[in-house]
Design a protein around this motif. Structure first.
Motif, mmCIF file in Angstrom:
data_model
loop_
_atom_site.group_PDB
_atom_site.id
_atom_site.type_symbol
_atom_site.label_atom_id
_atom_site.label_comp_id
_atom_site.label_asym_id
_atom_site.label_seq_id
_atom_site.Cartn_x
_atom_site.Cartn_y
_atom_site.Cartn_z
ATOM 1 N N PHE A 1 18.217 -19.246 7.324
ATOM 2 C CA PHE A 1 19.665 -19.450 7.305
ATOM 3 C C PHE A 1 20.105 -19.896 5.912
ATOM 4 O O PHE A 1 19.368 -20.569 5.204
ATOM 5 N N LYS B 1 22.294 -15.285 8.334
ATOM 6 C CA LYS B 1 21.021 -15.647 8.949
ATOM 7 C C LYS B 1 20.139 -14.408 9.040
ATOM 8 O O LYS B 1 20.631 -13.274 9.086
ATOM 9 N N PHE C 1 16.942 -13.030 11.404
ATOM 10 C CA PHE C 1 16.059 -13.234 12.545
ATOM 11 C C PHE C 1 14.968 -12.165 12.548
ATOM 12 O O PHE C 1 13.801 -12.451 12.756
ATOM 13 N N ALA D 1 13.189 -22.378 14.020
ATOM 14 C CA ALA D 1 12.993 -21.489 15.153
ATOM 15 C C ALA D 1 14.193 -21.608 16.082
ATOM 16 O O ALA D 1 15.125 -22.355 15.824
ATOM 17 N N LEU D 2 14.123 -20.872 17.135
ATOM 18 C CA LEU D 2 15.296 -20.734 17.974
ATOM 19 C C LEU D 2 15.086 -21.258 19.391
ATOM 20 O O LEU D 2 15.944 -21.074 20.231
ATOM 21 N N PHE D 3 13.956 -21.908 19.641
ATOM 22 C CA PHE D 3 13.622 -22.210 21.016
ATOM 23 C C PHE D 3 13.469 -23.700 21.263
ATOM 24 O O PHE D 3 12.851 -24.414 20.476
ATOM 25 N N GLY D 4 14.036 -24.145 22.347
ATOM 26 C CA GLY D 4 13.833 -25.504 22.793
ATOM 27 C C GLY D 4 14.144 -26.536 21.734
ATOM 28 O O GLY D 4 15.229 -26.563 21.168
ATOM 29 N N ASN D 5 13.166 -27.399 21.473
ATOM 30 C CA ASN D 5 13.353 -28.483 20.522
ATOM 31 C C ASN D 5 12.980 -28.115 19.096
ATOM 32 O O ASN D 5 12.991 -28.984 18.221
ATOM 33 N N GLU D 6 12.654 -26.875 18.860
ATOM 34 C CA GLU D 6 12.265 -26.498 17.501
ATOM 35 C C GLU D 6 13.428 -26.698 16.559
ATOM 36 O O GLU D 6 14.545 -26.270 16.799
ATOM 37 N N LYS D 7 13.169 -27.351 15.451
ATOM 38 C CA LYS D 7 14.234 -27.817 14.583
ATOM 39 C C LYS D 7 14.418 -26.931 13.364
ATOM 40 O O LYS D 7 13.588 -26.095 13.036
ATOM 41 N N LEU D 8 15.521 -27.159 12.683
ATOM 42 C CA LEU D 8 15.762 -26.567 11.388
ATOM 43 C C LEU D 8 15.306 -27.529 10.304
ATOM 44 O O LEU D 8 15.543 -28.730 10.401
ATOM 45 N N PHE E 1 15.809 -28.184 6.262
ATOM 46 C CA PHE E 1 16.705 -27.808 5.175
ATOM 47 C C PHE E 1 16.039 -28.006 3.821
ATOM 48 O O PHE E 1 15.223 -28.912 3.625
ATOM 49 N N GLY E 2 16.447 -27.157 2.884
ATOM 50 C CA GLY E 2 16.106 -27.396 1.488
ATOM 51 C C GLY E 2 16.984 -28.508 0.940
ATOM 52 O O GLY E 2 17.874 -29.015 1.613
#
Lengths: 114, 115
Positions: free
Chosen positions: A34, A49, A51, A95-102, A104-105
């Motif tokens: 992103f 973004k 994917f 990632a895009l699932f559940g608790n998976e986080k972003l 950042f730079g």
């Protein structure tokens, strides 16, 4: 562990000139990538973004980014910047699932000069 | 669609008091919400991840008793900064993920100033 590197802390570009902001990532699986823009005192606005599929993605405000798996990069580009593009730009991977986080730079601050 | 609203956008409080920040998903159900903190001229640091109906998962170094997170419904998560001190002054941003999967959408952020 996932990580994002934005090598340029601050970039100054003349209005009308082209722009490229660099982003390199480290991620153990298929990355979801992103680019966000943040004006002073404001929240984040999603520019674009990636994917899957076409590695060149188009975003809002005339921005585009190219995913290069071999270089672990997702650089943001714009052919001709406008004074209103002055802001902070953040690249993120996650990632895009559940608790998976972003993750950042550290951001690149863009200054536009007349 | 996919609008996340944060309230308030700006708050000033006295040292020692508590402040509650709300994060609402307006047009979708969010099973997962994320709370970030951003220091001036810095990037976003994840503080915690909350799932509806269960306890939040805090990142290393974040005081769970200091930053209370509640995710009581599929459209609302709250962050309460307890006994606030000037060093808690920061920009707090939430994001919400649709039920199941998908990208997370960000709120507009809350500027907290503790005096």
């Amino acid at each position: 562990a996932q990580s994002v590197t934005q090598p340029d802390i601050h970039i100054t570009v003349s209005e009308g000139a082209s722009l490229e902001l660099r982003c390199n990532y480290s991620y153990g699986a298929t990355p979801y990538l992103f680019w966000y823009v943040q004006s002073p005192g404001q929240g984040l606005q999603l520019l674009l973004k990636y994917f899957s599929g076409d590695t060149l993605v188009q975003g809002i405000k005339g921005f585009e980014a190219e995913f290069k798996r071999s270089q672990s990069s997702f650089n943001l580009r714009k052919p001709s910047v406008h004074w209103s593009d002055a802001a902070e730009y953040f690249c993120a991977v996650g990632a895009l699932f559940g608790n998976e986080k972003l993750t950042f730079g550290t951001g690149t601050r863009l200054t536009i000069i007349p | 669609g996919a609008v996340v609203s944060q309230h308030p956008s700006r708050v000033i409080c006295k040292s020692g008091t508590s402040v509650k920040i709300e994060c609402r998903s307006l047009d979708f159900q969010a099973t997962t919400m994320f709370w970030y903190r951003q220091f001036p001229k810095k990037s976003l640091m994840l503080m915690a991840t909350s799932n509806e109906g269960s306890k939040a998962t805090y990142e290393q170094g974040v005081e769970k008793d200091k930053f209370l997170i509640n995710h009581a419904s599929l459209t609302l998560s709250t962050l309460t900064v307890t006994s606030a001190h000037p060093e808690d002054s920061s920009f707090y941003i939430c994001s919400a993920r649709r039920q199941g999967q998908g990208e997370a959408f960000f709120g507009q952020g809350t500027r907290l100033t503790v005096v």
